[in-house]
Design a protein around this motif. Structure first.
Motif, mmCIF file in Angstrom:
data_model
loop_
_atom_site.group_PDB
_atom_site.id
_atom_site.type_symbol
_atom_site.label_atom_id
_atom_site.label_comp_id
_atom_site.label_asym_id
_atom_site.label_seq_id
_atom_site.Cartn_x
_atom_site.Cartn_y
_atom_site.Cartn_z
ATOM 1 N N LEU A 74 -13.452 -127.090 26.279
ATOM 2 C CA LEU A 74 -13.678 -128.392 25.651
ATOM 3 C C LEU A 74 -14.691 -128.295 24.523
ATOM 4 C CD1 LEU A 74 -13.586 -130.750 28.763
ATOM 5 C CD2 LEU A 74 -11.786 -130.277 27.103
ATOM 6 N N VAL A 75 -15.657 -127.391 24.652
ATOM 7 C CA VAL A 75 -16.606 -127.155 23.557
ATOM 8 C C VAL A 75 -15.850 -126.635 22.340
ATOM 9 C CG1 VAL A 75 -18.583 -125.762 22.813
ATOM 10 C CG2 VAL A 75 -18.567 -126.782 25.101
ATOM 11 N N LEU A 76 -14.924 -125.712 22.557
ATOM 12 C CA LEU A 76 -14.121 -125.184 21.450
ATOM 13 C C LEU A 76 -13.279 -126.284 20.814
ATOM 14 C CD1 LEU A 76 -12.953 -121.775 22.964
ATOM 15 C CD2 LEU A 76 -14.805 -122.185 21.330
ATOM 16 N N GLU A 77 -12.775 -127.199 21.615
ATOM 17 C CA GLU A 77 -11.970 -128.311 21.086
ATOM 18 C C GLU A 77 -12.792 -129.192 20.137
ATOM 19 O OE1 GLU A 77 -8.785 -129.078 21.258
ATOM 20 O OE2 GLU A 77 -8.154 -127.594 22.728
ATOM 21 N N ARG A 78 -14.117 -129.173 20.293
ATOM 22 C CA ARG A 78 -14.978 -129.978 19.414
ATOM 23 C C ARG A 78 -15.270 -129.261 18.097
ATOM 24 N NH1 ARG A 78 -18.058 -131.015 24.368
ATOM 25 N NH2 ARG A 78 -19.788 -129.810 23.513
ATOM 26 N N GLY A 79 -14.683 -128.083 17.893
ATOM 27 C CA GLY A 79 -14.826 -127.396 16.616
ATOM 28 C C GLY A 79 -15.715 -126.177 16.635
ATOM 29 N N TYR A 80 -16.240 -125.829 17.773
ATOM 30 C CA TYR A 80 -17.083 -124.643 17.867
ATOM 31 C C TYR A 80 -16.211 -123.408 18.075
ATOM 32 C CZ TYR A 80 -21.069 -127.760 18.313
ATOM 33 O OH TYR A 80 -22.013 -128.708 18.080
ATOM 34 N N ALA A 81 -16.826 -122.241 17.919
ATOM 35 C CA ALA A 81 -16.143 -120.971 18.163
ATOM 36 C C ALA A 81 -17.093 -120.067 18.934
ATOM 37 C CB ALA A 81 -15.747 -120.316 16.844
ATOM 38 N N ILE A 82 -16.537 -119.057 19.597
ATOM 39 C CA ILE A 82 -17.341 -118.091 20.333
ATOM 40 C C ILE A 82 -17.121 -116.726 19.692
ATOM 41 C CG2 ILE A 82 -17.775 -116.986 22.553
ATOM 42 C CD1 ILE A 82 -16.582 -119.503 23.878
ATOM 43 N N ALA A 83 -18.222 -116.066 19.326
ATOM 44 C CA ALA A 83 -18.152 -114.740 18.711
ATOM 45 C C ALA A 83 -18.549 -113.690 19.737
ATOM 46 C CB ALA A 83 -19.080 -114.668 17.500
ATOM 47 N N HIS A 84 -17.727 -112.640 19.837
ATOM 48 C CA HIS A 84 -18.010 -111.512 20.731
ATOM 49 C C HIS A 84 -18.142 -110.248 19.891
ATOM 50 C CE1 HIS A 84 -15.917 -114.339 23.443
ATOM 51 N NE2 HIS A 84 -16.723 -113.848 24.356
ATOM 52 N N ASP A 85 -19.112 -109.404 20.261
ATOM 53 C CA ASP A 85 -19.254 -108.135 19.548
ATOM 54 C C ASP A 85 -18.253 -107.121 20.092
ATOM 55 O OD1 ASP A 85 -20.312 -107.114 21.937
ATOM 56 O OD2 ASP A 85 -22.375 -107.095 21.196
ATOM 57 N N ALA A 86 -18.323 -105.898 19.589
ATOM 58 C CA ALA A 86 -17.343 -104.868 19.961
ATOM 59 C C ALA A 86 -17.363 -104.546 21.455
ATOM 60 C CB ALA A 86 -17.591 -103.601 19.149
ATOM 61 N N SER A 87 -18.512 -104.759 22.117
ATOM 62 C CA SER A 87 -18.593 -104.486 23.556
ATOM 63 C C SER A 87 -18.144 -105.676 24.398
ATOM 64 C CB SER A 87 -20.032 -104.102 23.938
ATOM 65 O OG SER A 87 -20.882 -105.239 23.857
ATOM 66 N N GLY A 88 -17.849 -106.800 23.734
ATOM 67 C CA GLY A 88 -17.415 -107.993 24.444
ATOM 68 C C GLY A 88 -18.521 -108.973 24.753
#
Length: 64
Positions: A17-31
């Motif tokens: 639901l946070v993503l639905e509000r326009g946010y994104a989650i960034a993961h590095d190469a290790s996850g």
């Protein structure tokens, strides 16, 4: 009533639901989730998760 309030609170914390509000989650190469720009350097690869889909990208520069 208390249960309904707790359910509403949990709903607001749901990552999807946070993503639905326009946010994104960034993961590095290790996850690991990237919490701040200081964790990154130019050339680092990132996986970005959006509400609908994902993308792979590379860091060009960072600012504090």
């Amino acid at each position: 009533t208390r249960l309904a309030a707790l359910e509403a609170h949990l709903k607001h914390l749901n990552p999807r639901l946070v993503l639905e509000r326009g946010y994104a989650i960034a993961h590095d190469a290790s996850g690991a989730v990237v919490h701040e720009a200081a964790m990154l350097a130019p050339g680092d690869k990132l996986a970005i998760t959006f509400a609908h889909g994902a993308a792979q990208t590379e860091v060009q520069s960072t600012t504090p």
